[in-house]
Design a protein around this motif. Structure first.
Motif, PDB file in Angstrom:
ATOM      1  N   LEU A  83       0.949  -1.280  -0.077  1.00 59.88           N
ATOM      2  CA  LEU A  83      -0.040   0.003  -0.049  1.00 59.88           C
ATOM      3  C   LEU A  83       0.864   1.157   0.034  1.00 59.88           C
ATOM      4  CD1 LEU A  83      -2.611  -1.055   2.570  1.00 59.88           C
ATOM      5  CD2 LEU A  83      -3.089  -0.301   0.386  1.00 59.88           C
ATOM      6  N   ALA A  95      -1.904  -4.321  -1.218  1.00 61.37           N
ATOM      7  CA  ALA A  95      -2.685  -3.396  -2.133  1.00 61.37           C
ATOM      8  C   ALA A  95      -3.057  -4.436  -3.468  1.00 61.37           C
ATOM      9  CB  ALA A  95      -1.944  -2.290  -2.676  1.00 61.37           C
ATOM     10  N   ASP A 146      -7.823  -4.815  -1.646  1.00 60.93           N
ATOM     11  CA  ASP A 146      -6.706  -5.245  -0.683  1.00 60.93           C
ATOM     12  C   ASP A 146      -6.850  -6.425   0.053  1.00 60.93           C
ATOM     13  OD1 ASP A 146      -8.007  -4.404   2.441  1.00 60.93           O
ATOM     14  OD2 ASP A 146      -8.651  -3.037   0.941  1.00 60.93           O
TER      15      ASP A 146
END
Ligand SMILES: CC(C)(COP(=O)(O)OP(=O)(O)OC[C@H]1O[C@@H](n2cnc3c(N)ncnc32)[C@H](O)[C@@H]1OP(=O)(O)O)[C@@H](O)C(=O)NCCC(=O)NCCS
Length: 363
Positions: A199, A252, A264
């Protein structure tokens, strides 16, 4: 006298502080935000700062670096190893960037890494420690990201604006720093249409948007998913490596062509590093196209084949049929139905557990 070197990074240069920095350092001492965050209560005269800047280059138990940019000499803050105990190979660490215009540009992170590298590799220190106030989440994040671990709390150590605040002590040891530098960092897994990656800060907006949709949130543990929560999730994943025993990680899932976040994946490894719980959240706009199946299969395949897992399981509510169907599609089978097992949104809810063993895994 100790030789005080200049350290060159990608975007910054750390050079030894000297008398020429006195004026800029004096001005930085009136930076209210930095004063508050470092708990600086005393005030200093220009003469005192001049005396300090003249003295530190000659002292044998500290390295005071000015944070500057290449090609210019201007003091933009300082990063310091001080109170060096050569006998026990330990040192204190301090950093402050001057002026809001210089903060959050990556200078603090880079300065921290450069000084840790200098301390552990050049000076052969074993331990570097610091103290940070609990109301300073930015500094705490930077320190954690660079491998400092929290080791204690000095409760109510500072009386600030009429309120007591606690100080957290953190440290990093040489073997951990060196291991962190050599550890291979997870970059990404790619499938036909997707990239499963770490992420990033720019995922915050889409993450908050789809996690807040009622059709996404109804079976998740959160009620309102705000930016603060998303930021904590993103930051939390910067300080751990996925597939570390006893750690959870949120991957992610992005479209391969645009790198846009569409979902996610949660992955939590047990203490032995052999069994993992998985979870998933996808933007409804991207549901119904086999993308969640593609992402989950890729992650599970990687976990079984590259990290030698024994079992992967998922837990869901028996009312959550799309989730159950996804787990079936990737080859998991139901193992248990736990009745009234979870206090969930003001009521007891059932849980069903699906799992697949490594010996059954075939894609
Ligand atoms: C703490 C300090 C040294 C960090 O340096 P910096 O150059 O501003 O920090 P960087 O730009 O390198 O990194 C900031 C990080 O904090 C994150 N961050 C910013 N605000 C945050 C918050 N409120 N909560 C959590 N993380 C936050 C940013 O996202 C960024 O993380 P990333 O690199 O993983 O994306 C600097 O801000 C500073 O001098 N602050 C004032 C004095 C101070 O607090 N000193 C430390 C005393 S112990």
């Amino acid at each position: 006298m100790l030789e005080k070197p200049t350290l060159k990074g990608k975007t910054i240069v750390l050079r030894p502080i000297g008398p020429e920095d006195a004026q800029a350092m004096f001005e930085s001492l009136s930076d209210e935000e930095a004063k508050r965050l470092t708990g600086t209560q005393e005030s200093f005269t220009l003469e005192q700062v001049q005396a300090f800047c003249t003295r530190v280059p000659t002292e044998d138990d500290r390295y005071d670096f000015a944070i500057t940019l290449p090609g210019e000499n201007r003091y933009r803050g300082e990063v310091v190893l001080n109170e060096i105990d050569w006998e026990n190979r330990s040192s204190s660490f301090r950093i402050a960037i001057s002026g809001a215009e210089n903060r959050e540009k990556g200078y603090g992170s880079e300065a921290t890494e450069l000084v840790l590298e200098f301390g552990f590799k050049t000076l052969n220190l074993h331990r570097i420690e610091l103290e940070v106030y609990d109301f300073n989440p930015r500094a705490r994040h930077v320190y954690k990201k660079h491998g400092f671990l929290e080791e204690g709390i000095r409760r109510d150590a500072l009386l600030l604006e009429g309120k007591f605040q606690s100080a957290i002590t953190m440290s990093i040891l040489q073997p951990d720093f060196l291991a962190k530098q050599t550890r291979q960092k997870f970059e990404a897994l790619e499938t036909e249409r997707l990239r499963i990656r770490r992420l990033r800060n720019d995922d915050l907006e889409p993450l908050v948007a789809y996690r807040n949709l009622p059709e996404v949130a109804w079976m998740q543990l959160w009620q309102d998913y705000d930016s603060e929560r998303a930021r904590a999730l993103i930051n939390g994943c910067k300080v751990v490596e996925p597939f570390s025993a006893n750690d959870s990680f949120q991957f992610a899932v992005a479209l391969k062509d645009s790198d846009k976040l569409i979902g996610d994946l949660y992955f939590k490894l047990d203490e032995a590093g052999k069994q993992a719980e998985i979870g998933y959240t996808f933007d409804p706009k991207f549901q119904g196209q086999g993308l969640a199946t593609e992402a989950l299969k890729a992650l599970m395949d990687h976990a079984f084949k590259k990290h030698d897992l024994h079992r992967i399981y998922g837990i869901t509510d028996p009312r959550n049929l799309p989730s159950i169907n996804l787990m079936k599609r990737v080859g998991m089978q139901q193992e248990a139905h736990l009745r009234k097992n979870l206090w969930f949104k003001s009521d007891w809810a059932d849980d069903v557990i699906f799992a697949v063993l490594e010996k059954e895994w075939a894609i």
